[in-house]
Design a protein around this motif. Structure first.
Motif: not given
Length: 467
Positions: A31-48
């Motif tokens: 959420l921080s990555a998206l809120d800080s600088a990225l253009d869309s949520g699709g630029e972050v991937l979380v693997v669990e």
């Protein structure tokens, strides 16, 4: 767990920011990555690795210690990062890196307010009892006072913002090219998959579930009940050793001496801080319980059969019921009730004369023979008791990081695109068990997660913060 050169065949998928682990740390980082600088949520991937986001967070009370928040202000609590940092270091006897302590103490308040203002998290401060070592009431929790609610709300926020969390994917291999991490290989239901990344955040927690590592780094707690998340296998530390990364305070951990047995339910330490006591099977107290619940693990385990009885009264039970775990313990029949100390001794199979003498010796107001100060109302009927044991909850040592959450080499220099936070990184609990201040685990998870996500996104975009 291993580290290999970048595969010549490339990657199946590539993303700007890749996060390993979907506990509180990993999802706050996303959420921080998206809120800080990225253009869309699709630029972050979380693997669990698990079937659903969980981690150690879901097993906790979900309480985040933070100073100077709007929630404290509304409750009339005067607090600041300096006081908080002092409390952290006092509990750990000054063993923590001061710059890390100052960073976490200063940033916790803004991060809690950010979660509330940006994602509508309904925090409130626990105001009806004190946690050991905290000079102010600064524990922030959600309505159920359960970590599962914190995980669920973080997951919902990620989904609402288009951030993908891919579960049942356990990372096993890190790929590198020189000093840069280029990607990972994860094992999933359909076999291995290689994911390339520009920045990588390790949010995969500690190593409490790896019995070999526990025996290696903290043998004194090796035989304790493991009450953490089974996925905590030490992946980050294992990768770190392969990368020649620096690790710090690997003997630090959070224990707990108030887990109902055999039910396996955590009993809030509020039952102690509000005036309760612990006795062994001989009906005798054996230590100063006000020291804290982490060191209580060893204190209880040293008693006959490794058990104790935690004794409190109806007033204290009323306070404890704000926690779902306590209500679960009542439903499970773990809490015994009696009108007199003699009847309580019979219900718990304790020597009646010893228990009566023990409870009579607890001062109404003053210091007892163990050095514990009592200021709450004396225990009164009806009395309650629960049989408990000591447990290991999670480790507090890990990869050494810079103030930007970048992983350090053993020579002190930093990896350019590898970050660690939460249980993967060193915490601020000193070198053993007694340095753990209530909430230190989630403190590191949410604050370092926030910093790692922000910095990783900014590195990817190579731009200044928007706010």
């Amino acid at each position: 767990m291993c580290v290999r050169p970048t595969p010549e065949t490339g990657f199946d998928l590539e993303v700007p920011v890749l996060i390993i682990g979907a506990g509180a740390c990993g999802m706050v980082a996303a959420l921080s990555a998206l809120d800080s600088a990225l253009d869309s949520g699709g630029e972050v991937l979380v693997v669990e690795a698990d079937a659903v986001p969980s981690g150690s967070t879901a097993l906790s009370a979900g309480l985040i210690p933070a100073a100077g928040t709007r929630f404290q202000a509304a409750a009339g609590i005067d607090d600041n990062g300096g006081l908080f940092a002092g409390d952290i270091q006092d509990k750990a006897k000054g063993e923590n890196p001061q710059d890390l302590v100052d960073l976490l103490a200063a940033k916790a308040g803004p991060v809690v307010d950010w979660l509330a203002d940006r994602f509508d998290f309904p925090f409130s401060v626990v105001t009806d009892f004190d946690y050991p070592g905290h000079s102010r009431r600064r524990m922030h929790g959600l309505p159920t006072r359960a970590g599962r609610e914190l995980v669920d709300r973080l997951r919902a926020a990620c989904e609402a913002n288009g951030i993908d969390i891919v579960c049942n994917r356990r990372a096993g291999t890190l790929f590198r090219e020189g000093e840069r991490i280029t990607g990972v290989e994860v094992e999933g239901p359909e076999g291995p998959e290689r994911i390339g990344c520009e920045t990588l955040i390790l949010a995969c927690n500690g190593f409490g579930g790896n019995r070999g590592m526990v025996a290696r780094f903290m043998p004194e707690i090796e035989t304790a009940l493991w009450f953490g998340h089974d996925g905590n296998k030490g992946d980050a530390v294992i990768w770190g050793e392969a990368l020649d990364a620096d690790c710090l305070h690997l003997g630090a951990y959070q224990g707990h001496g108030n887990v109902a047995t055999p039910h396996g339910i955590l009993i809030t330490w509020a039952v102690i801080t509000e005036g309760g006591v612990q006795v062994n099977t001989e009906g005798k107290r054996f230590w100063d319980e006000s020291q804290g619940y982490s060191e209580a693990a060893q204190a209880v385990l040293r008693q006959p059969d490794g058990i104790a009885w935690t004794i409190f009264d109806a007033r204290i039970a009323g306070i404890a019921r704000q926690f779902e775990d306590f209500k679960d313990a009542e439903k499970a029949g773990a809490i015994k009730t009696a009108e007199t100390p003699e009847e309580l001794a019979e219900a718990c199979r304790l020597p009646p004369s010893a228990l009566v003498k023990t409870l009579a010796a607890v001062p109404n107001d003053g210091v007892d023979a163990f050095g514990r100060r009592f200021a709450a109302a004396p225990l009164s009927a009806p009395y309650h008791a629960v049989k408990v044991t000591g447990a290991l909850f999670h480790t507090q040592g890990g990869l050494n990081v810079t103030p930007e959450a970048r992983v350090k080499h053993t020579d002190g220099t930093a990896f350019p695109n590898l970050f660690a936070a939460g249980g993967a990184a060193v915490g601020v609990s000193g070198t053993g068990d007694s340095g753990y201040l209530s909430g230190n685990g989630l403190l590191s998870a949410v604050v370092l997660g926030f910093i790692a996500g922000q910095r990783a996104a900014l590195d990817t975009r190579k731009q200044l913060p928007r706010v």
